[in-house]
Write an enzyme that holds these catalytic residues in place. Structure first.
Site, short mmCIF file in Angstrom:
data_model
loop_
_atom_site.label_atom_id
_atom_site.label_comp_id
_atom_site.label_asym_id
_atom_site.label_seq_id
_atom_site.Cartn_x
_atom_site.Cartn_y
_atom_site.Cartn_z
N TRP A 21 37.13 59.13 37.43
CA TRP A 21 37.14 59.28 38.83
C TRP A 21 37.91 58.02 39.37
O TRP A 21 37.46 57.07 39.09
CB TRP A 21 35.73 59.46 39.61
CG TRP A 21 35.58 59.36 40.93
CD1 TRP A 21 36.41 60.44 41.79
CD2 TRP A 21 34.86 58.86 42.12
NE1 TRP A 21 36.20 60.11 43.21
CE2 TRP A 21 35.18 59.20 43.19
CE3 TRP A 21 33.81 57.74 41.78
CZ2 TRP A 21 34.67 58.59 44.27
CZ3 TRP A 21 33.44 57.27 42.80
CH2 TRP A 21 33.64 57.81 44.19
N TYR A 54 39.66 65.58 40.25
CA TYR A 54 40.10 64.00 40.24
C TYR A 54 41.62 64.13 40.11
O TYR A 54 42.35 64.40 39.08
CB TYR A 54 39.47 63.44 38.89
CG TYR A 54 37.88 63.35 38.96
CD1 TYR A 54 37.20 63.54 40.16
CD2 TYR A 54 37.34 62.96 37.80
CE1 TYR A 54 35.86 63.49 40.06
CE2 TYR A 54 35.75 62.88 37.70
CZ TYR A 54 35.18 62.94 39.13
OH TYR A 54 33.61 62.88 38.75
N TRP A 205 26.45 58.64 37.71
CA TRP A 205 27.73 58.25 38.08
C TRP A 205 27.59 56.95 39.11
O TRP A 205 26.46 56.68 39.83
CB TRP A 205 28.70 59.29 38.74
CG TRP A 205 28.24 59.72 40.11
CD1 TRP A 205 27.37 60.88 40.14
CD2 TRP A 205 28.37 59.41 41.38
NE1 TRP A 205 27.20 61.30 41.47
CE2 TRP A 205 28.19 60.19 42.36
CE3 TRP A 205 29.47 58.52 41.91
CZ2 TRP A 205 28.51 60.13 43.59
CZ3 TRP A 205 29.57 58.35 43.39
CH2 TRP A 205 28.84 59.22 44.12
N SER A 206 28.55 56.08 39.25
CA SER A 206 28.43 54.67 40.07
C SER A 206 27.28 53.97 39.79
O SER A 206 26.76 53.43 40.78
CB SER A 206 28.57 55.36 41.41
OG SER A 206 28.74 53.95 42.09
N PRO A 207 26.97 53.72 38.43
CA PRO A 207 25.74 52.99 38.06
C PRO A 207 26.01 51.45 38.55
O PRO A 207 25.10 50.73 38.51
CB PRO A 207 25.47 53.15 36.42
CG PRO A 207 27.15 53.30 36.05
CD PRO A 207 27.54 54.35 37.12
N LEU A 208 27.26 51.01 38.73
CA LEU A 208 27.68 49.60 39.16
C LEU A 208 27.84 49.62 40.70
O LEU A 208 28.40 48.60 41.07
CB LEU A 208 28.84 49.29 38.39
CG LEU A 208 28.83 49.12 36.93
CD1 LEU A 208 30.34 48.55 36.32
CD2 LEU A 208 27.81 48.42 36.49
N LYS A 216 31.49 40.70 41.77
CA LYS A 216 33.03 40.11 42.07
C LYS A 216 33.02 40.02 43.74
O LYS A 216 33.84 39.53 43.85
CB LYS A 216 33.88 40.95 41.48
CG LYS A 216 33.80 42.44 42.04
CD LYS A 216 34.98 43.31 41.26
CE LYS A 216 34.84 44.73 41.60
NZ LYS A 216 35.91 45.57 41.01
N ASN A 293 31.21 46.73 29.14
CA ASN A 293 30.27 47.65 29.45
C ASN A 293 29.52 48.47 28.01
O ASN A 293 28.50 48.51 28.31
CB ASN A 293 30.71 49.02 30.02
CG ASN A 293 31.16 48.60 31.69
OD1 ASN A 293 30.88 47.83 32.22
ND2 ASN A 293 32.29 49.07 31.95
#
Length: 324
Positions: A21, A54, A205-208, A216, A293
């Protein structure tokens, strides 16, 4: 790399998956995409996730030639269907027609004969759940897909689909793909328990938290140039991207150092502490992101570090109502 079984199936996924994505076919060129995919493959990632929507098919098209370099029988390839892929009324949703048409487009773009995991990208209130579930069963019986799952369905929708499929003798969904991170925990009350009770594994999804948990970002008013927060996609981060959240994330950095992990690795292992989570889907714009990762795939963290992380982040996590 560790592997976990997906729901009630016999399918095993790497606990770190590679997503596409906003990256592959979009902001990341073909050569870099190839390097990211191959780097992940070399380090044990066997799960690649994409979707027809996507980059309007470009993500699948970019992945297609690269997948030919991988061992197909070892690969778990996932894609999705639901969102509009054209301007007419039947080019969207989870009707039999739209699913049929989009599956064949995805197979062509990905240059494969079948999809391992085909996911309903959202719930479609305009189509009966019977029609959607029966179509997914038909695709499984034909061998066009091996398994099917949901994405961002709430607990009641998941339970209804499982009970219907069991009653009709149809192929039962084995997975759910929700958003989940230490800053987005809305599925914990009902979705995760329902998935455990009804045999679905979660590929989150989007685990960060769209990059915020990498540490950052420090100034909500001045995000670094070239980052997502400074791009046209920044509006998707609005609920996260506040100074209190960034300040809280900064207080997590000593915990990552104590665990001997990067911030990204700690965020991924936090998600994987949940038994209902099978895999965490991460994006990458360079091979070095993959390198960082994948190290979370065999990390072990003291539960007290997770508890302290929760004490820091939970108070600043979005609290808006969520129908789970």
């Amino acid at each position: 790399m560790h592997y976990r079984t997906l729901g009630h199936s016999g399918l095993k996924l790497s606990v770190i998956g590679l997503g596409s994505w906003l990256t592959f076919g979009n902001t990341v060129d073909r050569d870099t995409t190839r390097k990211c995919v191959l780097r992940g493959w070399e380090q044990g990632i066997n799960f690649i996730d994409t979707a027809n929507v996507y980059a309007r098919g470009a993500a699948e098209e970019t992945l297609g030639p690269i997948l030919k370099e991988l061992h197909r029988e070892a690969l778990v390839l996932a894609t999705k269907v639901y969102f509009p892929m054209g301007d007419t009324v039947n080019e969207r949703g989870l009707s039999r027609k739209h699913i049929h048409d989009q599956l064949h487009h995805s197979l062509r773009r990905l240059q494969v004969d079948y999809i391992d995991l085909y996911q309903c990208h959202r719930y479609d209130p305009s189509t009966s759940i019977e029609e959607t579930c029966e179509m997914m069963n038909d695709l499984v019986r034909r061998g066009d897909i091996l398994y099917w799952g949901t994405s961002e369905w709430n607990a009641d929708q998941i339970i209804s689909a499982v009970n219907l499929c069991r009653a009709r003798g149809w192929a039962v969904p084995i997975s759910n793909q929700p958003q989940y991170s230490a800053l987005w925990r809305r599925i914990e009350d009902r979705v995760l328990p329902a998935c455990e009770a009804y045999g679905l594994g979660n590929v989150v999804w989007s685990p960060l938290a769209m990059g915020i948990l990498t540490g950052k970002y420090t100034d909500a008013q001045h995000p670094p140039a070239g980052t997502r927060a400074a791009s046209a996609n920044a509006e998707m981060m609005e609920e996260y991207f506040t100074q209190p959240v960034l300040d809280a994330v900064a207080r997590v950095k000593p915990l990552a150092q104590k665990a001997g992990l990067s911030m990204s690795q700690l965020a991924l292992t936090w998600c994987l502490r949940q038994p209902a989570v099978t895999s965490t889907i991460v994006g990458a714009t360079k091979p070095e992101h993959v390198d960082d990762n994948v190290k979370a795939g065999d990390a072990h963290v003291d539960p007290e570090i997770f508890a302290e992380m929760d004490r820091i982040l939970e108070p600043v996590a979005p609290k808006e109502p969520y129908i789970s």
